[in-house]
Write an enzyme that holds these catalytic residues in place. Sequence first.
Site, PDB file in Angstrom:
ATOM      1  N   CYS A  56       0.838  -1.209   0.000  1.00 19.61           N
ATOM      2  CA  CYS A  56       0.000   0.000   0.000  1.00 19.61           C
ATOM      3  C   CYS A  56       0.873   1.259   0.000  1.00 19.61           C
ATOM      4  O   CYS A  56       0.563   2.244  -0.681  1.00 19.61           O
ATOM      5  CB  CYS A  56      -0.907   0.032   1.235  1.00 19.61           C
ATOM      6  SG  CYS A  56      -2.025  -1.370   1.314  1.00 19.61           S
ATOM      7  N   ARG A 139      -7.799  -4.431  -3.263  1.00 15.69           N
ATOM      8  CA  ARG A 139      -7.332  -3.266  -4.039  1.00 15.69           C
ATOM      9  C   ARG A 139      -8.313  -3.021  -5.185  1.00 15.69           C
ATOM     10  O   ARG A 139      -8.160  -3.569  -6.287  1.00 15.69           O
ATOM     11  CB  ARG A 139      -5.918  -3.520  -4.586  1.00 15.69           C
ATOM     12  CG  ARG A 139      -4.921  -3.760  -3.482  1.00 15.69           C
ATOM     13  CD  ARG A 139      -3.503  -3.960  -3.958  1.00 15.69           C
ATOM     14  NE  ARG A 139      -2.737  -4.539  -2.864  1.00 15.69           N
ATOM     15  CZ  ARG A 139      -2.248  -3.852  -1.831  1.00 15.69           C
ATOM     16  NH1 ARG A 139      -2.411  -2.539  -1.766  1.00 15.69           N
ATOM     17  NH2 ARG A 139      -1.587  -4.457  -0.864  1.00 15.69           N
TER      18      ARG A 139
HETATM   19  C1  BEZ Z   1       0.615  -4.550   1.862  1.00 17.32           C
HETATM   20  O1  BEZ Z   1       1.835  -4.748   1.898  1.00 17.32           O
HETATM   21  O2  BEZ Z   1       0.131  -3.483   1.516  1.00 17.32           O
HETATM   22  C2  BEZ Z   1      -0.281  -5.679   2.216  1.00 17.32           C
HETATM   23  C3  BEZ Z   1       0.112  -6.952   1.877  1.00 17.32           C
HETATM   24  C4  BEZ Z   1      -0.711  -8.014   2.204  1.00 17.32           C
HETATM   25  C5  BEZ Z   1      -1.897  -7.775   2.882  1.00 17.32           C
HETATM   26  C6  BEZ Z   1      -2.293  -6.484   3.166  1.00 17.32           C
HETATM   27  C7  BEZ Z   1      -1.470  -5.423   2.833  1.00 17.32           C
END
Ligand code: BEZ
Length: 239
Positions: A56, A139
Site C-alpha cells: 500500500c 485493491r
Molecule cells: C501490503 O503490503 O500493503 C499488504 C500486503 C498483504 C496484505 C495487506 C497489505
Amino acid sequence: METIQEKEQITAMPRIGDEAPKFQAVTTQGNINFPDDYAGKWVILFSHPADFTPVCTSEFITFAHLEEKFDNANCKLVGLSIDGLYSHIAWLRTIREKIEFNGMKNVEVKFPLIEDITMEVAKKYGMIQPNESKTQAVRAVFFIDPSGIVRAIIYYPLSLGRNFDEIYRALIAMQTADEFDVATPADWYPGDDVIVSPAGSCGVAEERMTTTDDLDCKDWFFCTKKLDKNTVLDKILKK
Ligand code: BEZ
C-alpha cells in the site's frame, strides 16, 4: 455467523453503467459528499487493505507522484481503507518524511483518504471480498465519469500492487472513446489507430470493404482509422 442481510450487504457491488453509490465521509482533506462533490470531473475511487503496510505504501507514493498528471486529465483521486483518520494522518506523514520508493521521496499525498472503520463505504462498493479478507479491503479501483456513472472497475488481491500506468491509460482511453466516438484496441495508447463503430447494415459492410478511404478494414467488422496523438491530447488534457 452472518445474517443473509449482512452477507448481501457485503457482497453487493456497483456494476459498470450504474450510478456511483452515494456516501458522505471523513477524509484526510475534510468531509466529502461523494460523488456530488466531483460533478463534472472524472474521479478514481480506490481502496487499499491497510495503512502502514508495504504494498500500500508503494502504491500511495506512486499515485501521489502522478496526482498532477491525473488532475491534468480532469480526474481526481480518492483513497479509502478500513482505518481511522489518525492512522491515515500518521501514515501519510511517515510516507512524506521517511519513505523512498523507486526514486520517489518526500511525497505528499494531497488527495483525500477516507476513514472507513465502519466499512460503510467499503461494503457499498464491494471492496470487502470475504474469502480474501473479512477485515481489509481488496485493491479496488472505480473509474467514475463526470456524470457520476461507474465506467470501469479493477480488482486486485491484497498481495498485488497495481499498475498506475494502466490506470492512467484506461482513463485516457475512456475519455478518447467519449470524445471521438471510437473504441480502442488491445494495448492502445494515444497516437495508435482507433476502432470505428461496427457496420450496422449489409450496405455499410460492403462499403467498408470497397471504399476504404480513411479506414483500414481488416474485415467488414474490424475497421480502424488514424487518430493523431496531439488531436487526442489537445482535447483531453488541460495543458
Ligand atoms: C501490503 O503490503 O500493503 C499488504 C500486503 C498483504 C496484505 C495487506 C497489505
